[in-house]
Motif scaffolding. Structure first.
Motif, short mmCIF file in Angstrom:
data_model
loop_
_atom_site.label_atom_id
_atom_site.label_comp_id
_atom_site.label_asym_id
_atom_site.label_seq_id
_atom_site.Cartn_x
_atom_site.Cartn_y
_atom_site.Cartn_z
N TRP A 116 -12.74 -18.50 -4.03
CA TRP A 116 -11.41 -18.19 -3.48
C TRP A 116 -10.54 -17.46 -4.49
O TRP A 116 -9.56 -16.82 -4.13
CB TRP A 116 -10.72 -19.44 -2.95
N ARG A 117 -10.89 -17.53 -5.75
CA ARG A 117 -10.08 -16.86 -6.77
C ARG A 117 -10.41 -15.37 -6.76
O ARG A 117 -11.46 -14.97 -7.25
CB ARG A 117 -10.36 -17.47 -8.14
N GLN A 118 -9.49 -14.60 -6.23
CA GLN A 118 -9.67 -13.16 -6.13
C GLN A 118 -8.45 -12.47 -6.73
O GLN A 118 -7.36 -13.05 -6.76
CB GLN A 118 -9.81 -12.74 -4.65
N PRO A 119 -8.62 -11.25 -7.18
CA PRO A 119 -7.45 -10.51 -7.67
C PRO A 119 -6.42 -10.35 -6.55
O PRO A 119 -6.79 -10.14 -5.39
CB PRO A 119 -8.01 -9.15 -8.08
N LEU A 120 -5.16 -10.49 -6.91
CA LEU A 120 -4.12 -10.30 -5.91
C LEU A 120 -3.99 -8.81 -5.62
O LEU A 120 -4.21 -7.97 -6.50
CB LEU A 120 -2.80 -10.87 -6.41
N PRO A 121 -3.61 -8.49 -4.39
CA PRO A 121 -3.44 -7.07 -4.06
C PRO A 121 -2.32 -6.47 -4.89
O PRO A 121 -1.40 -7.17 -5.34
CB PRO A 121 -3.08 -7.10 -2.57
N ARG A 122 -2.42 -5.18 -5.10
CA ARG A 122 -1.34 -4.50 -5.80
C ARG A 122 -0.10 -4.54 -4.93
O ARG A 122 -0.16 -4.22 -3.74
CB ARG A 122 -1.70 -3.04 -6.06
N PRO A 123 1.03 -4.94 -5.50
CA PRO A 123 2.27 -4.96 -4.70
C PRO A 123 2.64 -3.55 -4.28
O PRO A 123 2.45 -2.59 -5.03
CB PRO A 123 3.31 -5.54 -5.65
N VAL A 124 3.16 -3.45 -3.09
CA VAL A 124 3.64 -2.17 -2.58
C VAL A 124 5.11 -2.08 -2.93
O VAL A 124 5.87 -3.02 -2.73
CB VAL A 124 3.45 -2.09 -1.05
N GLY A 125 5.51 -0.95 -3.46
CA GLY A 125 6.91 -0.75 -3.83
C GLY A 125 7.78 -0.63 -2.59
O GLY A 125 7.29 -0.51 -1.46
N PRO A 126 9.09 -0.66 -2.79
CA PRO A 126 9.99 -0.53 -1.65
C PRO A 126 9.88 0.84 -1.01
O PRO A 126 9.62 1.84 -1.69
CB PRO A 126 11.39 -0.74 -2.27
N HIS A 127 10.05 0.87 0.29
CA HIS A 127 10.01 2.14 1.02
C HIS A 127 11.32 2.88 0.82
O HIS A 127 12.38 2.27 0.81
CB HIS A 127 9.79 1.90 2.51
N THR A 128 11.21 4.18 0.64
CA THR A 128 12.42 4.99 0.53
C THR A 128 12.32 6.13 1.51
O THR A 128 11.24 6.52 1.96
CB THR A 128 12.57 5.57 -0.90
N ASN A 129 13.46 6.67 1.85
CA ASN A 129 13.50 7.80 2.76
C ASN A 129 13.62 9.12 2.01
O ASN A 129 13.92 10.14 2.60
CB ASN A 129 14.69 7.65 3.73
N ASP A 130 13.44 9.07 0.69
CA ASP A 130 13.50 10.31 -0.10
C ASP A 130 12.35 11.23 0.28
O ASP A 130 11.24 10.80 0.48
CB ASP A 130 13.39 9.99 -1.60
N ARG A 131 12.64 12.49 0.33
CA ARG A 131 11.59 13.45 0.68
C ARG A 131 11.33 14.36 -0.46
O ARG A 131 11.89 14.81 -1.24
CB ARG A 131 11.99 14.25 1.92
#
Length: 131
Positions: A116-131
């Motif tokens: 059950w010990r697995q690497p945690l997923p990479r956190p996803v950063g906050p979404h931005t509306n910058d283009r």
């Protein structure tokens, strides 16, 4: 796996299960400053449990995996609306349902991956509306 999306759904499931199986302190560290709503986590997990039926039918998961995912779905269904409000980091500490879900996630990973010990997923950063 005979559907192109099955591989992505399998990966999504394994990563989510790794996060759910982690010790509370590791989950809280993963969350960091993120303000993730409990209801959003529950909704995402409920969706995962629903799609796992089809994944099992297509041979991505075996019946024992499905058994553990159904147990998670059942336990989620027992969380009342009041406990779905607020930030997930608070629920992880206060609501014993997450301890049960952790246990089911660990069983799922033990069955699927042998540990059950697995690497945690990479956190996803906050979404931005910058283009």
């Amino acid at each position: 796996m005979n559907h192109l999306g099955d591989a992505n759904l399998r990966t999504w499931t394994l990563r989510f299960m790794a996060l759910l199986a982690a010790d509370t302190k590791d989950q809280l560290a993963w969350l960091g400053e993120r303000e993730l709503e409990t209801k959003d986590v529950v909704e995402e997990l409920e969706l995962l449990c629903r799609v796992s039926e089809g994944l099992t039918e297509r041979g991505v998961f075996d019946p024992e995996d499905l058994h553990h995912l159904r147990a998670i779905g059942h336990r989620l269904g027992e969380i009342d609306a009041g406990c779905r409000v607020g930030l997930w980091h608070n629920a992880l500490v206060a609501d014993p349902a997450w301890d049960d879900i952790r246990s089911f996630a660990r069983r799922f990973l033990l069955n699927r991956l042998g540990d059950w010990r697995q690497p945690l997923p990479r956190p996803v950063g906050p979404h931005t509306n910058d283009r």
